[in-house]
Enzyme design. Structure first.
Site, PDB file in Angstrom:
ATOM      1  N   ASP A  10     -19.603   5.943 -50.978  1.00  0.00           N
ATOM      2  CA  ASP A  10     -19.618   5.249 -49.690  1.00  0.00           C
ATOM      3  C   ASP A  10     -20.615   5.939 -48.758  1.00  0.00           C
ATOM      4  O   ASP A  10     -20.540   7.149 -48.568  1.00  0.00           O
ATOM      5  CB  ASP A  10     -18.205   5.332 -49.113  1.00  0.00           C
ATOM      6  CG  ASP A  10     -17.943   4.246 -48.098  1.00  0.00           C
ATOM      7  OD1 ASP A  10     -16.819   3.744 -48.057  1.00  0.00           O
ATOM      8  OD2 ASP A  10     -18.869   3.930 -47.333  1.00  0.00           O
ATOM      9  N   ASP A 105     -22.652  -0.997 -48.279  1.00  0.00           N
ATOM     10  CA  ASP A 105     -22.650   0.471 -48.192  1.00  0.00           C
ATOM     11  C   ASP A 105     -21.626   1.138 -49.111  1.00  0.00           C
ATOM     12  O   ASP A 105     -21.257   2.275 -48.894  1.00  0.00           O
ATOM     13  CB  ASP A 105     -22.411   0.912 -46.742  1.00  0.00           C
ATOM     14  CG  ASP A 105     -21.045   0.498 -46.238  1.00  0.00           C
ATOM     15  OD1 ASP A 105     -20.334  -0.222 -46.952  1.00  0.00           O
ATOM     16  OD2 ASP A 105     -20.683   0.906 -45.119  1.00  0.00           O
ATOM     17  N   GLU A 106     -21.176   0.414 -50.121  1.00  0.00           N
ATOM     18  CA  GLU A 106     -20.100   0.945 -50.955  1.00  0.00           C
ATOM     19  C   GLU A 106     -20.241   0.475 -52.390  1.00  0.00           C
ATOM     20  O   GLU A 106     -20.478  -0.702 -52.631  1.00  0.00           O
ATOM     21  CB  GLU A 106     -18.768   0.459 -50.374  1.00  0.00           C
ATOM     22  CG  GLU A 106     -17.533   1.022 -51.011  1.00  0.00           C
ATOM     23  CD  GLU A 106     -16.295   0.400 -50.362  1.00  0.00           C
ATOM     24  OE1 GLU A 106     -16.228   0.392 -49.115  1.00  0.00           O
ATOM     25  OE2 GLU A 106     -15.438  -0.109 -51.085  1.00  0.00           O
TER      26      GLU A 106
END
Length: 409
Positions: A10, A105-106
């Site tokens: 993350d 974002d992960e």
DNA sequence: TCTGGGGTCCTAGGACCC
DNA sequence: TCTGGGGTCCTAGGACCC
């Protein structure tokens, strides 16, 4: 017992981090990404400096401005962040063939079966091997791209995800096999993915405040609160969640298999000020119609279902949808949109806050027939120009009128 | 001027079919 | 004039995620 081989990677305050790469003078300063402090909207991302003042992502910009009036407010630049995210994925996915993009974002990585590939003489055990490799990944993302990230490692996606949250900022947290239940037990239920504000409220109302208590609750207690999720949520609460990564989210998927149900395409717009004139709302709908149809053509799909969303100034929201034959042509969609708008807009005197359009029931519908379609040549010509110059290079007069002068894009 | 935008998934009722 | 039971599709709404 399944070993801890699932990694949740993350990026920390991702949008803020990218803005700081582009403008290094933002380093160490309070930064809020989401829009101007006076405007409608919410905080999309914020730096740790403003979190200290109570600002959180999802908070309205109005409230953020009250808590952090001196912060630097920036508009979101999704395309820019996407470019950096792609580079992160490239690095991370080079370490294992099994990876899944969960959001911009992960991502999740599956290291099951990779222990021997990465083993080094100095490693205490296979867990240590994996943890070392994960630290190497975050270090490379930092060194090569300048982006801070955190990672959680566990035997399931759920544990890995929660561990990554606790590892922030810029940390790596491993939950070893057998330690999952003890790791989860003291955490508040809200930490468990899938438990939002509503479920949290109901669980707390039933006396269930920690994940440990959730793991110990009966299905009879959980069923009315969690519905179909009761069993799987309780399993995840006790550390027995799934390790399967599943598929990439459609927006990040490179190819769709034939006949795949591939989600939906939607765009919506909250007006700067509530709109009273229905014709002005229709102008925006024209613009949204062009946009979603263009996106469908770009993805090579057609939609069977068209859904219109209308939100009034008092935040009451209604949707109207219609299912017809597969299309990705605004010329076919537009009359349906007008029909749905008329059906949805039953409060003619009320001011409209938001309109949205969604295409769903998507599929690859017999592209052989495309050549014989009436509108095919027009769409092809328009899309060729847009492929080179972007969506806004070509617009209908109506769709353009409404967005001109707004300074967007 | 509280409350963005792009998504996924579940619920529940009604139509319709066998 | 007493009404079942399974299945699928459509529609509207809502919870949740990042």
């Amino acid at each position: 017992m399944r070993p801890a081989r699932i990694v949740c990677l993350d990026l920390d305050t991702f949008f803020v981090s990218v803005e700081r790469l582009i403008d290094p003078s933002l380093e160490g300063k309070p930064v809020i990404v989401g829009g101007a402090p006076g405007s409608r909207g919410v905080v999309t991302a914020c730096s740790y400096e403003v979190r200290a003042h109570g600002v959180r992502s999802g908070m309205s910009l109005t409230e953020a401005a009250r808590l952090a009036p001196d912060a630097i407010y920036l508009p979101t630049r999704h395309d820019t962040y996407g470019d950096y995210a792609a580079k992160v994925r490239e690095i991370a996915s080079s370490y294992t063939p099994e990876s899944r993009v969960a959001s911009i974002d992960e991502m999740y990585l599956d290291f099951r079966g990779c222990e021997r590939v990465y083993a080094r003489p100095g490693d205490a055990d296979a867990d240590a091997t994996i943890e070392r490799v994960v630290r190497e990944i975050t270090a490379r993302i930092r060194a090569e791209l300048g982006l801070p990230s955190s990672a959680g490692i566990g035997s399931s996606r759920s544990v890995a995800k929660i561990a990554s949250g606790l590892a922030k900022p810029a940390g790596v947290r491993m939950v070893r096999a057998g330690e999952e239940a003890a790791f989860l037990a003291p955490l508040p239920v809200r930490r468990l993915p899938g438990i939002g504000p509503v479920a949290e409220g109901r669980l707390v109302g039933a006396g269930i405040t920690t994940i440990g208590a959730l793991a110990g609750a009966t299905i009879a207690t959980l069923r009315p609160i969690l519905g179909a999720w009761a069993e799987s949520t309780r399993a995840r609460a006790s550390g027995e969640g799934s390790a399967e990564l599943g598929r990439d989210r459609p927006a990040f998927r490179e190819h769709d298999e034939e006949g795949d149900a591939i989600g939906s395409i939607s765009n919506e717009r909250t007006f700067d000020a509530d709109v009273g004139d229905p014709r002005a709302v229709e102008d925006w709908l024209a613009s949204l119609t062009e946009r979603v149809c263009w996106r469908a053509r770009r993805r090579g799909v057609r939609a069977r279902t068209i859904t219109l969303k209308l939100r009034y100034a008092d935040f009451s929201t209604r949707t109207r949808s219609k299912t017809t034959s597969p299309t990705h042509s605004e010329l076919e969609v537009w009359p349906i949109v007008l029909e749905l708008f008329a059906a949805a807009h039953t409060r003619p005197r009320a001011r409209v806050r938001l309109v949205g359009l969604a295409l769903s029931n998507l599929g690859h519908f017999d592209d052989q027939l495309e050549l014989f379609e009436r509108h095919e040549r027009l769409h092809r010509a328009v899309d060729e120009v847009r492929a080179r110059f972007g969506f806004d290079a070509l617009r209908t007069a109506r769709g353009l009128t409404v967005e001109r002068g707004r300074g967007e894009r």
